[in-house]
Scaffold this motif. Structure first.
Motif, PDB file in Angstrom:
ATOM      1  N   VAL A 171       4.054 -11.310   4.465  1.00  0.00           N
ATOM      2  CA  VAL A 171       3.733 -10.125   5.268  1.00  0.00           C
ATOM      3  C   VAL A 171       2.260  -9.775   5.111  1.00  0.00           C
ATOM      4  O   VAL A 171       1.814  -9.373   4.033  1.00  0.00           O
ATOM      5  CB  VAL A 171       4.607  -8.921   4.856  1.00  0.00           C
ATOM      6  CG1 VAL A 171       4.283  -7.706   5.735  1.00  0.00           C
ATOM      7  CG2 VAL A 171       6.081  -9.277   4.945  1.00  0.00           C
ATOM      8  N   GLY A 172       1.506  -9.929   6.187  1.00  0.00           N
ATOM      9  CA  GLY A 172       0.097  -9.563   6.173  1.00  0.00           C
ATOM     10  C   GLY A 172      -0.080  -8.071   6.383  1.00  0.00           C
ATOM     11  O   GLY A 172       0.556  -7.489   7.253  1.00  0.00           O
ATOM     12  N   CYS A 173      -0.952  -7.475   5.586  1.00  0.00           N
ATOM     13  CA  CYS A 173      -1.106  -6.016   5.616  1.00  0.00           C
ATOM     14  C   CYS A 173      -2.453  -5.563   6.167  1.00  0.00           C
ATOM     15  O   CYS A 173      -2.878  -4.424   5.944  1.00  0.00           O
ATOM     16  CB  CYS A 173      -0.911  -5.453   4.211  1.00  0.00           C
ATOM     17  SG  CYS A 173       0.769  -5.682   3.575  1.00  0.00           S
ATOM     18  N   MET A 174      -3.117  -6.426   6.932  1.00  0.00           N
ATOM     19  CA  MET A 174      -4.442  -6.096   7.437  1.00  0.00           C
ATOM     20  C   MET A 174      -4.426  -4.890   8.385  1.00  0.00           C
ATOM     21  O   MET A 174      -5.411  -4.164   8.488  1.00  0.00           O
ATOM     22  CB  MET A 174      -5.041  -7.306   8.163  1.00  0.00           C
ATOM     23  CG  MET A 174      -6.473  -7.098   8.627  1.00  0.00           C
ATOM     24  SD  MET A 174      -7.219  -8.596   9.333  1.00  0.00           S
ATOM     25  CE  MET A 174      -6.346  -8.699  10.897  1.00  0.00           C
ATOM     26  N   ARG A 175      -3.292  -4.673   9.064  1.00  0.00           N
ATOM     27  CA  ARG A 175      -3.239  -3.603  10.065  1.00  0.00           C
ATOM     28  C   ARG A 175      -2.368  -2.418   9.635  1.00  0.00           C
ATOM     29  O   ARG A 175      -2.029  -1.571  10.452  1.00  0.00           O
ATOM     30  CB  ARG A 175      -2.718  -4.165  11.391  1.00  0.00           C
ATOM     31  CG  ARG A 175      -3.601  -5.247  11.994  1.00  0.00           C
ATOM     32  CD  ARG A 175      -3.059  -5.756  13.313  1.00  0.00           C
ATOM     33  NE  ARG A 175      -3.905  -6.772  13.917  1.00  0.00           N
ATOM     34  CZ  ARG A 175      -3.819  -8.075  13.662  1.00  0.00           C
ATOM     35  NH1 ARG A 175      -2.884  -8.517  12.821  1.00  0.00           N
ATOM     36  NH2 ARG A 175      -4.638  -8.939  14.241  1.00  0.00           N
ATOM     37  N   ILE A 176      -2.010  -2.356   8.383  1.00  0.00           N
ATOM     38  CA  ILE A 176      -1.107  -1.289   7.955  1.00  0.00           C
ATOM     39  C   ILE A 176      -1.766   0.088   8.056  1.00  0.00           C
ATOM     40  O   ILE A 176      -1.090   1.115   8.130  1.00  0.00           O
ATOM     41  CB  ILE A 176      -0.592  -1.536   6.512  1.00  0.00           C
ATOM     42  CG1 ILE A 176       0.673  -0.703   6.250  1.00  0.00           C
ATOM     43  CG2 ILE A 176      -1.684  -1.273   5.481  1.00  0.00           C
ATOM     44  CD1 ILE A 176       1.392  -1.052   4.969  1.00  0.00           C
ATOM     45  N   ASN A 177      -3.098   0.100   8.132  1.00  0.00           N
ATOM     46  CA  ASN A 177      -3.790   1.385   8.287  1.00  0.00           C
ATOM     47  C   ASN A 177      -3.670   1.944   9.706  1.00  0.00           C
ATOM     48  O   ASN A 177      -4.134   3.048   9.992  1.00  0.00           O
ATOM     49  CB  ASN A 177      -5.268   1.268   7.894  1.00  0.00           C
ATOM     50  CG  ASN A 177      -6.032   0.262   8.726  1.00  0.00           C
ATOM     51  OD1 ASN A 177      -5.435  -0.654   9.301  1.00  0.00           O
ATOM     52  ND2 ASN A 177      -7.343   0.415   8.796  1.00  0.00           N
ATOM     53  N   SER A 178      -3.017   1.181  10.599  1.00  0.00           N
ATOM     54  CA  SER A 178      -2.762   1.694  11.950  1.00  0.00           C
ATOM     55  C   SER A 178      -1.487   2.546  11.992  1.00  0.00           C
ATOM     56  O   SER A 178      -1.189   3.168  13.009  1.00  0.00           O
ATOM     57  CB  SER A 178      -2.625   0.532  12.944  1.00  0.00           C
ATOM     58  OG  SER A 178      -1.465  -0.246  12.663  1.00  0.00           O
ATOM     59  N   LEU A 179      -0.749   2.573  10.876  1.00  0.00           N
ATOM     60  CA  LEU A 179       0.503   3.315  10.811  1.00  0.00           C
ATOM     61  C   LEU A 179       0.311   4.638  10.079  1.00  0.00           C
ATOM     62  O   LEU A 179      -0.538   4.754   9.188  1.00  0.00           O
ATOM     63  CB  LEU A 179       1.567   2.492  10.060  1.00  0.00           C
ATOM     64  CG  LEU A 179       1.842   1.069  10.572  1.00  0.00           C
ATOM     65  CD1 LEU A 179       2.909   0.410   9.694  1.00  0.00           C
ATOM     66  CD2 LEU A 179       2.273   1.077  12.031  1.00  0.00           C
ATOM     67  N   ASP A 180       1.120   5.628  10.451  1.00  0.00           N
ATOM     68  CA  ASP A 180       1.106   6.860   9.661  1.00  0.00           C
ATOM     69  C   ASP A 180       1.972   6.655   8.423  1.00  0.00           C
ATOM     70  O   ASP A 180       2.590   5.588   8.239  1.00  0.00           O
ATOM     71  CB  ASP A 180       1.567   8.070  10.485  1.00  0.00           C
ATOM     72  CG  ASP A 180       3.009   7.964  10.976  1.00  0.00           C
ATOM     73  OD1 ASP A 180       3.846   7.320  10.305  1.00  0.00           O
ATOM     74  OD2 ASP A 180       3.317   8.535  12.047  1.00  0.00           O
ATOM     75  N   LYS A 181       2.032   7.643   7.565  1.00  0.00           N
ATOM     76  CA  LYS A 181       2.705   7.495   6.268  1.00  0.00           C
ATOM     77  C   LYS A 181       4.166   7.087   6.423  1.00  0.00           C
ATOM     78  O   LYS A 181       4.643   6.149   5.776  1.00  0.00           O
ATOM     79  CB  LYS A 181       2.614   8.807   5.489  1.00  0.00           C
ATOM     80  CG  LYS A 181       3.146   8.739   4.062  1.00  0.00           C
ATOM     81  CD  LYS A 181       2.909  10.057   3.337  1.00  0.00           C
ATOM     82  CE  LYS A 181       3.301   9.960   1.867  1.00  0.00           C
ATOM     83  NZ  LYS A 181       4.734   9.666   1.669  1.00  0.00           N
ATOM     84  N   LYS A 182       4.887   7.764   7.302  1.00  0.00           N
ATOM     85  CA  LYS A 182       6.303   7.472   7.488  1.00  0.00           C
ATOM     86  C   LYS A 182       6.496   6.080   8.093  1.00  0.00           C
ATOM     87  O   LYS A 182       7.398   5.327   7.681  1.00  0.00           O
ATOM     88  CB  LYS A 182       6.936   8.533   8.397  1.00  0.00           C
ATOM     89  CG  LYS A 182       8.431   8.324   8.643  1.00  0.00           C
ATOM     90  CD  LYS A 182       9.217   8.368   7.341  1.00  0.00           C
ATOM     91  CE  LYS A 182      10.713   8.237   7.603  1.00  0.00           C
ATOM     92  NZ  LYS A 182      11.490   8.190   6.337  1.00  0.00           N
ATOM     93  N   GLN A 183       5.673   5.735   9.053  1.00  0.00           N
ATOM     94  CA  GLN A 183       5.774   4.412   9.674  1.00  0.00           C
ATOM     95  C   GLN A 183       5.493   3.307   8.663  1.00  0.00           C
ATOM     96  O   GLN A 183       6.172   2.274   8.653  1.00  0.00           O
ATOM     97  CB  GLN A 183       4.788   4.313  10.843  1.00  0.00           C
ATOM     98  CG  GLN A 183       5.151   5.145  12.051  1.00  0.00           C
ATOM     99  CD  GLN A 183       4.044   5.145  13.094  1.00  0.00           C
ATOM    100  OE1 GLN A 183       2.856   5.039  12.763  1.00  0.00           O
ATOM    101  NE2 GLN A 183       4.429   5.269  14.364  1.00  0.00           N
ATOM    102  N   ALA A 184       4.511   3.526   7.797  1.00  0.00           N
ATOM    103  CA  ALA A 184       4.178   2.530   6.777  1.00  0.00           C
ATOM    104  C   ALA A 184       5.339   2.339   5.810  1.00  0.00           C
ATOM    105  O   ALA A 184       5.667   1.213   5.426  1.00  0.00           O
ATOM    106  CB  ALA A 184       2.916   2.937   6.024  1.00  0.00           C
ATOM    107  N   GLU A 185       5.952   3.434   5.421  1.00  0.00           N
ATOM    108  CA  GLU A 185       7.109   3.351   4.515  1.00  0.00           C
ATOM    109  C   GLU A 185       8.252   2.574   5.156  1.00  0.00           C
ATOM    110  O   GLU A 185       8.870   1.718   4.513  1.00  0.00           O
ATOM    111  CB  GLU A 185       7.581   4.760   4.137  1.00  0.00           C
ATOM    112  CG  GLU A 185       6.607   5.529   3.255  1.00  0.00           C
ATOM    113  CD  GLU A 185       7.049   6.966   3.033  1.00  0.00           C
ATOM    114  OE1 GLU A 185       8.043   7.388   3.670  1.00  0.00           O
ATOM    115  OE2 GLU A 185       6.411   7.672   2.222  1.00  0.00           O
TER     116      GLU A 185
END
Length: 305
Positions: free
Chosen positions: A18-32
Motif C-alpha cells: 500500500v503506497g501512502c504518497m497520497r494519504i494527505n489528500s484524505l481527511d482524518k476519518k477517511q484516512a482511518e
C-alpha cells in the motif's frame, strides 16, 4: 493475501503493498477508514517516503492507524530517503537525519525496510555503508534496499554495503514495460530493443532482489492512468475482456498482470479509493494464463519480434 519473501530476507510480505504518497489528500476519518480497509484485505505493508507531503503523509498514517506497540507489530513499514529540494543526498549525515525524522513522524522505533529513493550522482558508498551499519546496530532499520537503481549502481553500493539489498522500487506498468520489452526484443533494430536500465529486471531476479513496481496504473511519467483512457482503446478492450473472463475489475487485472511475472514482484498501489484498494488486493487470487498475459502486453502497443 498471498505472501512472498522480500529479497533474500526472512521477512514475509503481502504481494500487494500500500503506497501512502497520497494519504494527505484524505481527511482524518477517511484516512482511518482507508488504513483499516487495507488491513482487512491483508495488505499490511505500507510504503512511505520522507518527502511525501513534505513528511505529512507519515504523520497522517501514524495518526490514522493509531500507532502503538501492539499495532506496530502487525504492520510492515517501509520508507525511502535521499531526495532533497533540488538535489539527491546519500550522505551518511542526511540518511541518518532523514530516518530519524521518519521514525518520529511514524511514531515507531524502527523501520522494517529502508530504501534509497533516487540515485545520487555524488554517492559515496562508504558513507552509505556507515549509515546502514549504524542504523542496523541501533535497531532503527531491519532491512535495506534501493529505488530506481540499475545494476551497476547497486553493484557500486554492494562494494561497501554489507547488508543484503532486498528490494528495488522501479516504475513498471503494462504501458511502461521497457524493462520487459528490451529482454524480448534482443538483437532487434527497433525502439523496444533499447536497454535503458542495464537489464535491471534480470539482474534483480539473478540476485533475489524483489522488484516493487510503482505507478502500476500510470502511463508516461505521471501523465495519467491508462485504465479507461481513450489513449489506449485496444488495451482497455482487452483488459475489460480478460476482467470479464475472471469476474473481476480492470484494476485487478492490471495488478494481476504484474503478479503473473515469475520475478515475484510486489506492486506498490497508489490509490486512496476504497473500492480500488480492494480490487488491487483481489489480484493476489488471480493467475493469468500465458495467453492472457501476452495478449494484454501486445494490446498496450508492445511488440513481439
Amino acid at each position: 493475501m498471498k505472501k512472498i519473501k522480500l529479497g533474500t530476507s526472512s521477512l514475509e510480505v503481502p504481494v500487494v503493498a500500500v503506497g501512502c504518497m497520497r494519504i494527505n489528500s484524505l481527511d482524518k476519518k477517511q484516512a482511518e477508514t482507508f488504513v483499516q480497509t487495507a488491513l482487512e484485505e491483508g495488505a499490511n505493508f505500507f510504503d512511505h517516503a520522507d518527502i511525501y507531503g513534505g513528511g505529512a503523509c507519515e504523520e497522517i498514517f501514524a495518526d490514522a492507524i493509531q500507532m502503538n506497540g501492539d499495532i506496530r507489530e502487525k504492520v510492515i513499514l517501509q520508507s525511502k530517503v535521499g531526495i532533497r529540494k533540488g538535489s539527491f543526498d546519500f550522505s551518511k549525515e542526511h540518511i541518518l537525519e532523514a530516518v530519524n525524522g521518519s521514525l518520529k513522524r511514524l511514531k515507531t522505533d524502527y523501520l522494517d525496510v529502508l530504501l534509497l529513493h533516487r540515485p545520487d550522482a555524488l554517492v559515496e558508498p562508504e558513507e552509505v555503508a556507515e549509515a546502514f551499519d549504524q542504523l542496523e546496530r541501533s535497531g532503527k532499520v531491519r532491512h535495506f534496499g534501493v529505488s530506481n537503481q540499475k545494476p551497476m549502481q547497486i553493484e557500486l553500493l554492494k562494494k561497501h554495503v554489507k547488508q543484503p539489498l532486498v528490494a528495488n522500487q522501479l516504475q513498471l506498468s503494462i504501458t511502461n514495460a521497457t524493462m520487459i520489452s528490451n529482454g524480448i526484443n534482443v538483437n532487434m533494430e527497433n525502439d523496444a530493443a533499447i536497454d535503458r536500465d542495464g537489464s535491471i529486471l534480470d539482474y534483480c531476479r539473478l540476485h533475489d532482489i524483489t522488484v516493487q513496481p510503482w505507478s502500476p496504473f500510470q502511463y508516461g511519467f505521471f501523465e495519467g492512468v491508462f485504465l479507461g483512457s481513450d489513449k489506449f482503446p485496444e488495451l482497455n478492450r482487452v483488459i475489460d475482456a480478460v476482467a470479464a473472463k475472471y469476474g473481476v475489475s480492470n484494476t485487478t487485472i492490471a495488478i494481476a498482470w504484474l503478479l503473473r511475472h515469475p520475478a515475484k514482484m510486489q506492486p506498490i498501489t497508489g490509490t486512496m479509493n476504497l473500492d480500488r484498494i480492494k480490487d488491487c488486493c483481489k489480484a493476489s487470487d488471480i493467475t493469468l494464463t500465458r495467453e492472457d498475459w501476452y495478449e494484454i502486453y501486445r494490446a498496450a502497443g508492445n511488440i513481439l519480434p
